[in-house]
Design a protein around this motif. Sequence first.
Motif, mmCIF file in Angstrom:
data_model
loop_
_atom_site.group_PDB
_atom_site.id
_atom_site.type_symbol
_atom_site.label_atom_id
_atom_site.label_comp_id
_atom_site.label_asym_id
_atom_site.label_seq_id
_atom_site.Cartn_x
_atom_site.Cartn_y
_atom_site.Cartn_z
ATOM 1 N N TYR A 179 -2.329 -5.615 12.098
ATOM 2 C CA TYR A 179 -3.088 -5.145 10.940
ATOM 3 C C TYR A 179 -4.002 -3.974 11.319
ATOM 4 C CZ TYR A 179 -4.428 -5.770 6.061
ATOM 5 O OH TYR A 179 -4.581 -5.609 4.712
ATOM 6 N N THR A 180 -3.441 -3.034 12.094
ATOM 7 C CA THR A 180 -4.211 -1.867 12.516
ATOM 8 C C THR A 180 -3.726 -0.580 11.865
ATOM 9 O OG1 THR A 180 -2.780 -1.610 14.459
ATOM 10 C CG2 THR A 180 -4.831 -2.869 14.742
ATOM 11 N N HIS A 181 -2.476 -0.543 11.383
ATOM 12 C CA HIS A 181 -1.995 0.642 10.668
ATOM 13 C C HIS A 181 -0.892 0.227 9.695
ATOM 14 C CE1 HIS A 181 1.185 0.491 13.788
ATOM 15 N NE2 HIS A 181 1.913 1.154 12.921
ATOM 16 N N TRP A 182 -0.608 1.112 8.739
ATOM 17 C CA TRP A 182 0.423 0.837 7.745
ATOM 18 C C TRP A 182 1.785 1.271 8.283
ATOM 19 C CZ3 TRP A 182 -1.972 -2.324 4.936
ATOM 20 C CH2 TRP A 182 -3.248 -2.089 4.450
ATOM 21 N N VAL A 183 2.733 0.354 8.281
ATOM 22 C CA VAL A 183 4.105 0.674 8.681
ATOM 23 C C VAL A 183 4.781 1.490 7.595
ATOM 24 C CG1 VAL A 183 6.363 -0.306 9.244
ATOM 25 C CG2 VAL A 183 4.290 -1.383 10.122
ATOM 26 N N MET A 184 4.486 1.159 6.351
ATOM 27 C CA MET A 184 5.035 1.911 5.220
ATOM 28 C C MET A 184 4.111 1.725 4.034
ATOM 29 S SD MET A 184 8.198 -0.538 3.942
ATOM 30 C CE MET A 184 8.319 0.331 2.378
ATOM 31 N N ARG A 185 4.103 2.716 3.144
ATOM 32 C CA ARG A 185 3.357 2.655 1.886
ATOM 33 C C ARG A 185 4.230 3.225 0.786
ATOM 34 N NH1 ARG A 185 -2.205 5.598 3.463
ATOM 35 N NH2 ARG A 185 -0.668 7.003 4.357
ATOM 36 N N VAL A 186 4.263 2.531 -0.338
ATOM 37 C CA VAL A 186 5.083 2.948 -1.473
ATOM 38 C C VAL A 186 4.210 2.958 -2.718
ATOM 39 C CG1 VAL A 186 7.138 2.474 -2.857
ATOM 40 C CG2 VAL A 186 7.125 1.882 -0.435
ATOM 41 N N ASP A 187 4.331 4.000 -3.514
ATOM 42 C CA ASP A 187 3.606 4.067 -4.779
ATOM 43 C C ASP A 187 4.020 2.885 -5.648
ATOM 44 O OD1 ASP A 187 2.779 4.741 -7.419
ATOM 45 O OD2 ASP A 187 2.682 6.847 -6.846
ATOM 46 N N LEU A 188 3.051 2.116 -6.095
ATOM 47 C CA LEU A 188 3.334 0.942 -6.919
ATOM 48 C C LEU A 188 4.101 1.318 -8.181
ATOM 49 C CD1 LEU A 188 2.394 -1.955 -6.180
ATOM 50 C CD2 LEU A 188 0.715 -1.764 -8.004
ATOM 51 N N GLN A 189 3.774 2.481 -8.736
ATOM 52 C CA GLN A 189 4.462 2.930 -9.952
ATOM 53 C C GLN A 189 5.942 3.212 -9.682
ATOM 54 O OE1 GLN A 189 2.961 2.630 -12.630
ATOM 55 N NE2 GLN A 189 0.788 2.882 -12.283
ATOM 56 N N LYS A 190 6.269 3.657 -8.468
ATOM 57 C CA LYS A 190 7.677 3.922 -8.148
ATOM 58 C C LYS A 190 8.498 2.642 -8.191
ATOM 59 C CE LYS A 190 7.301 8.075 -5.248
ATOM 60 N NZ LYS A 190 7.578 8.639 -3.897
ATOM 61 N N ILE A 191 7.919 1.544 -7.678
ATOM 62 C CA ILE A 191 8.628 0.270 -7.710
ATOM 63 C C ILE A 191 8.821 -0.176 -9.155
ATOM 64 C CG2 ILE A 191 8.574 -2.143 -7.003
ATOM 65 C CD1 ILE A 191 6.886 -1.330 -4.634
#
Length: 229
Positions: A179-191
């Motif tokens: 829990y030290t960095h984000w592996v991936m981030r996706v715009d919630l609106q895209k999902i």
Amino acid sequence: MQSFEDQARSTLRDLDPDFVEKIAVGLGWGYNALYEELAADETLDDYSREEHFNRRRAECARRALASAAQQHGVPYEHRRLSCNGQTKLLVKAGRVILIHEPICSIDDHPAIADYKRELADVHGFVRQLELELGDLPNRIRDWSGCVLGVVLHGAAGPGFDRRHKSLGRTMLAVPDADYTHWVMRVDLQKIAMFGRTVPRDEPNKRPTQEDQVVVTPKRRNSSAEAETD
């Protein structure tokens, strides 16, 4: 062998886009309602209103997640942390464990906490999670094969006015095991808009989102407006 990011991306397909859309809509209206309440409080100046807003916006996310889970039959529970007595919401949508975290900037690193590390450390999706977070009669028993998804949310701007205090950032992030960095981030609106095929961000390009509220994202196959609670 699949990378952790590929495994996470595959697991995120468990998320019902209508469920995700309900979260996004609930967050938008929650931010708006909180702004309206604080703006009408004549005992506060704008500095105090901003302070109250930042402290209470987490409750907007909790309500949005719980409401969406109720309406879509997604199991969830409130866990009381034995370390400090706080209660945290956990939502189990398929193989995705959802929590929420307020952010100030899209570049924010994860806000580390012991219970978040416990949730994130799934050792390649095979370890059965047994969390020391107290016990409830209706607790979710099976956490095996899950990945942690964090709903990141923040206001559109720093000022205390309707435009700045609208919902400006909504991301679904997957942290590493520490829990030290984000592996991936996706715009919630895209999902919500693209469905179960989670779009892949361009390499080396951080996710971006216009700092403007989108309270009612377009539904994929319907012209009906999103309903509010």
